[in-house]
Design a protein around this motif. Structure first.
Motif, mmCIF file in Angstrom:
data_model
loop_
_atom_site.group_PDB
_atom_site.id
_atom_site.type_symbol
_atom_site.label_atom_id
_atom_site.label_comp_id
_atom_site.label_asym_id
_atom_site.label_seq_id
_atom_site.Cartn_x
_atom_site.Cartn_y
_atom_site.Cartn_z
ATOM 1 N N LEU A 14 0.818 -1.198 0.000
ATOM 2 C CA LEU A 14 0.000 0.000 0.000
ATOM 3 C C LEU A 14 0.862 1.262 0.000
ATOM 4 O O LEU A 14 0.544 2.242 -0.672
ATOM 5 C CB LEU A 14 -0.935 -0.035 1.216
ATOM 6 C CG LEU A 14 -2.079 0.982 1.172
ATOM 7 C CD1 LEU A 14 -2.922 0.813 -0.082
ATOM 8 C CD2 LEU A 14 -2.933 0.854 2.428
ATOM 9 N N ASP A 15 1.997 1.197 0.725
ATOM 10 C CA ASP A 15 2.892 2.370 0.776
ATOM 11 C C ASP A 15 3.319 2.797 -0.624
ATOM 12 O O ASP A 15 3.300 3.981 -0.964
ATOM 13 C CB ASP A 15 4.179 2.028 1.547
ATOM 14 C CG ASP A 15 3.937 2.029 3.033
ATOM 15 O OD1 ASP A 15 2.772 2.277 3.436
ATOM 16 O OD2 ASP A 15 4.891 1.759 3.776
ATOM 17 N N ALA A 16 3.730 1.801 -1.403
ATOM 18 C CA ALA A 16 4.204 2.080 -2.758
ATOM 19 C C ALA A 16 3.081 2.675 -3.596
ATOM 20 O O ALA A 16 3.280 3.628 -4.355
ATOM 21 C CB ALA A 16 4.719 0.800 -3.398
ATOM 22 N N LEU A 17 1.898 2.111 -3.450
ATOM 23 C CA LEU A 17 0.752 2.619 -4.207
ATOM 24 C C LEU A 17 0.417 4.049 -3.815
ATOM 25 O O LEU A 17 0.121 4.887 -4.672
ATOM 26 C CB LEU A 17 -0.464 1.711 -3.980
ATOM 27 C CG LEU A 17 -0.413 0.379 -4.743
ATOM 28 C CD1 LEU A 17 -1.428 -0.614 -4.179
ATOM 29 C CD2 LEU A 17 -0.682 0.614 -6.222
ATOM 30 N N VAL A 18 0.493 4.325 -2.516
ATOM 31 C CA VAL A 18 0.182 5.678 -2.044
ATOM 32 C C VAL A 18 1.218 6.670 -2.572
ATOM 33 O O VAL A 18 0.877 7.773 -3.019
ATOM 34 C CB VAL A 18 0.107 5.710 -0.490
ATOM 35 C CG1 VAL A 18 0.076 7.140 0.034
ATOM 36 C CG2 VAL A 18 -1.122 4.935 -0.011
ATOM 37 N N THR A 19 2.488 6.259 -2.571
ATOM 38 C CA THR A 19 3.542 7.127 -3.115
ATOM 39 C C THR A 19 3.284 7.431 -4.588
ATOM 40 O O THR A 19 3.337 8.584 -5.027
ATOM 41 C CB THR A 19 4.925 6.443 -2.992
ATOM 42 O OG1 THR A 19 5.129 6.097 -1.630
ATOM 43 C CG2 THR A 19 6.043 7.365 -3.456
ATOM 44 N N ALA A 20 3.006 6.374 -5.357
ATOM 45 C CA ALA A 20 2.778 6.559 -6.795
ATOM 46 C C ALA A 20 1.544 7.435 -7.023
ATOM 47 O O ALA A 20 1.555 8.334 -7.872
ATOM 48 C CB ALA A 20 2.620 5.199 -7.474
ATOM 49 N N ALA A 21 0.491 7.198 -6.258
ATOM 50 C CA ALA A 21 -0.734 7.995 -6.411
ATOM 51 C C ALA A 21 -0.450 9.457 -6.072
ATOM 52 O O ALA A 21 -0.964 10.371 -6.727
ATOM 53 C CB ALA A 21 -1.844 7.435 -5.521
ATOM 54 N N GLY A 22 0.407 9.690 -5.070
ATOM 55 C CA GLY A 22 0.789 11.050 -4.690
ATOM 56 C C GLY A 22 1.483 11.762 -5.844
ATOM 57 O O GLY A 22 1.226 12.936 -6.120
ATOM 58 N N HIS A 23 2.377 11.025 -6.535
ATOM 59 C CA HIS A 23 3.042 11.603 -7.704
ATOM 60 C C HIS A 23 2.029 12.004 -8.769
ATOM 61 O O HIS A 23 2.144 13.054 -9.394
ATOM 62 C CB HIS A 23 4.015 10.585 -8.314
ATOM 63 C CG HIS A 23 5.399 10.698 -7.771
ATOM 64 N ND1 HIS A 23 6.417 11.299 -8.465
ATOM 65 C CD2 HIS A 23 5.920 10.293 -6.596
ATOM 66 C CE1 HIS A 23 7.518 11.254 -7.734
ATOM 67 N NE2 HIS A 23 7.238 10.642 -6.598
ATOM 68 N N ILE A 24 1.062 11.127 -8.976
ATOM 69 C CA ILE A 24 0.060 11.406 -10.017
ATOM 70 C C ILE A 24 -0.758 12.654 -9.650
ATOM 71 O O ILE A 24 -1.038 13.496 -10.495
ATOM 72 C CB ILE A 24 -0.839 10.172 -10.215
ATOM 73 C CG1 ILE A 24 -0.020 9.034 -10.847
ATOM 74 C CG2 ILE A 24 -2.052 10.511 -11.085
ATOM 75 C CD1 ILE A 24 -0.676 7.679 -10.786
ATOM 76 N N ARG A 25 -1.105 12.766 -8.380
ATOM 77 C CA ARG A 25 -1.929 13.912 -7.959
ATOM 78 C C ARG A 25 -1.148 15.220 -7.963
ATOM 79 O O ARG A 25 -1.676 16.267 -8.317
ATOM 80 C CB ARG A 25 -2.455 13.690 -6.536
ATOM 81 C CG ARG A 25 -3.517 12.634 -6.427
ATOM 82 C CD ARG A 25 -3.800 12.351 -4.960
ATOM 83 N NE ARG A 25 -4.553 13.433 -4.347
ATOM 84 C CZ ARG A 25 -5.845 13.370 -4.083
ATOM 85 N NH1 ARG A 25 -6.525 12.279 -4.393
ATOM 86 N NH2 ARG A 25 -6.466 14.384 -3.541
ATOM 87 N N ASN A 26 0.126 15.136 -7.547
ATOM 88 C CA ASN A 26 0.825 16.377 -7.184
ATOM 89 C C ASN A 26 1.947 16.802 -8.107
ATOM 90 O O ASN A 26 2.507 17.879 -7.930
ATOM 91 C CB ASN A 26 1.407 16.241 -5.764
ATOM 92 C CG ASN A 26 0.328 15.918 -4.751
ATOM 93 O OD1 ASN A 26 -0.765 16.475 -4.819
ATOM 94 N ND2 ASN A 26 0.605 14.997 -3.844
ATOM 95 N N THR A 27 2.346 15.976 -9.054
ATOM 96 C CA THR A 27 3.467 16.372 -9.913
ATOM 97 C C THR A 27 3.067 16.285 -11.387
ATOM 98 O O THR A 27 2.024 15.726 -11.734
ATOM 99 C CB THR A 27 4.713 15.469 -9.725
ATOM 100 O OG1 THR A 27 4.536 14.258 -10.462
ATOM 101 C CG2 THR A 27 4.968 15.154 -8.259
#
Ligand code: TXA
Ligand code: MG
Length: 406
Positions: A14-27
């Motif tokens: 889940l950590d990895a998914l949350v990190t990747a999702a954060g990139h999609i939302r914020n960068t």
């Protein structure tokens, strides 16, 4: 450095998914993500800056639209603001989630509004619900439809492992989510059901025969032309004429594509094995006049190489006998024979298996692997695509990768 999760050791948590999702939302830097077909390069489809990031990372022409990936039918509904056109309902019921992309009218502004860059000015967009639960969770967490082409550098073979994505895009992206080797190995089938009869714009993981089993899709036709594209080289006049008269309706189909660094020579497939051992050796020797390393990809005949080849190879001056191994390249397994011909070239000959699904599964990996081994020419044994099966997708990719068809 890339955050790179190795599926062999542990599937991304889940950590990895949350990190990747954060990139999609914020960068505005796209993220490499696995699907059942090939790896994608994903960005929030509602933000222009993020979508432009895809085009610049890939070096993709901006007139080539992107597929929009959703996590479920609710997200698609919120994107379209309407129900799915009736023609698509039985189709998606049968094949979604899975390797199928459908064209829909570009919607008016809704909960999610597509950035104009996604559709490259067309009045339709491609929608896809991928099979990988990992990918769907990523999209859910990012809370945005994910615009995503295949995650190769433009013109290269599509990536079917996370390592392929790293090989092409390292330094240009920051996150690749590793879901292991892609199962299907060729991209989704792109269909347009908004015209009558419905058409296939790009052959892929769902075959013509599969589509024709669905009510309303019995008469679906091919609307792509499939002449050799002449990867790095010249098109012949016939190919050029066909291309001029039959403008492909999926813009991406007109581009050079799927090309390894090596020059690809494709043997058109027939019902019987197309390459005899003798003919092959002759052609390798021909190729060997310009190349010191030659790759061979076999699809129809199990190479009982070691006995017959040994004779050919060691016939002159007792050259080293061929070696034979089973290779596992990031989860793609195939049989490899290595030998040198007395006349010079070193040969890597690999066998993808005989059934269509293993050929599709290993195809892009094989091209990349032979590149890595330094092949300057790759001879590929094509398969018969006269039927309505997935061979159409395999041969479509190979013809586009080929510089020469025999
Ligand atoms: O399996 C797949 O489809 C992979 C994974 C990542 O989902 N994606 C993929 O995307 O192959 P891409 O961008 O490499 O190829 C999309 C193809 C291109 O040929 C493009 O021209 C066509 O779909 N396409 C996209 N939107 C279209 C539209 N509105 N009308 C016609 N063709 C479209
Ligand atoms: Mg692509």
């Amino acid at each position: 450095p890339l955050d790179h999760w190795d599926a062999a050791e542990s599937a991304p948590g889940l950590d990895a998914l949350v990190t990747a999702a954060g990139h999609i939302r914020n960068t505005d830097v796209p993220v490499g993500f696995p699907t059942e077909t090939v790896y994608g390069l994903g960005a929030d489809a509602t933000r222009s800056g993020a979508v432009r990031g895809i085009f610049s990372v890939k070096g993709r022409p901006s007139d080539n639209p992107l597929i929009v990936h959703v996590c479920d039918l609710d997200m698609l509904r919120e994107l379209c603001n309407t129900e799915l056109p009736a023609i698509y309902r039985p189709l998606v019921e049968k094949f979604w989630p899975g390797p199928l992309t459908i064209l829909l009218p570009v919607p008016e502004a809704a909960k999610y509004t597509l950035a104009p860059e996604v559709t490259a000015g067309l009045s339709t967009f491609g929608a896809r619900l991928p099979a990988s639960p990992l990918t769907r969770t990523l999209i859910r967490l990012a809370d945005a439809p994910l615009a995503g082409p295949s995650a190769n550098a433009s013109t290269r073979p599509s990536p079917t492992t996370a390592q392929h994505v790293v090989d092409d895009l390292n330094g240009r992206i920051e996150v690749v989510l590793d879901g292991g080797a892609c199962g299907v190995g060729v991209e989704s089938t792109v269909v347009d059901g908004l015209c009558e009869p419905p058409v296939i714009l790009r052959p892929g993981g769902i075959s013509l025969a599969d589509l024709r089993t669905v009510p309303g899709w019995e008469k679906v036709e091919r609307a792509y032309h499939d002449v050799a594209h002449g990867g790095n080289a010249q098109k012949d006049d016939k190919a050029q004429a066909a291309e001029d008269t039959l403008k492909p309706r999926a813009p991406g189909m007109k581009y050079k594509h799927y090309s390894p660094k090596a020059r690809v020579v494709l043997y058109e497939g027939g019902k019987t094995p197309v390459l005899s051992r003798d003919a092959l050796i002759k052609d390798i020797e021909g190729a060997g006049q310009q190349a010191s390393v030659v790759g061979v990809v076999r699809t129809s005949t199990w190479p009982k190489l070691t006995s017959s080849l040994e004779k050919t190879v060691t016939g002159l001056n007792g050259a080293a006998a061929p070696t034979s191994s089973t290779e596992d390249i990031d989860g793609v397994v195939y049989h490899l024979e290595t030998y040198s011909l007395p006349s010079g070239p070193k040969v890597f000959e690999l066998y993808l298996g005989r059934d269509l699904s293993s050929i599709a599964h290993g195809l892009f990996s094989a091209l990349r692997d032979l590149d890595a081994r330094g092949a300057e020419v790759i001879l590929i044994e094509g398969i018969d695509d006269g039927g309505d099966d997935m061979a159409a997708a395999v041969m479509n990719r190979l013809r586009k990768a080929a510089s020469e068809v025999r």
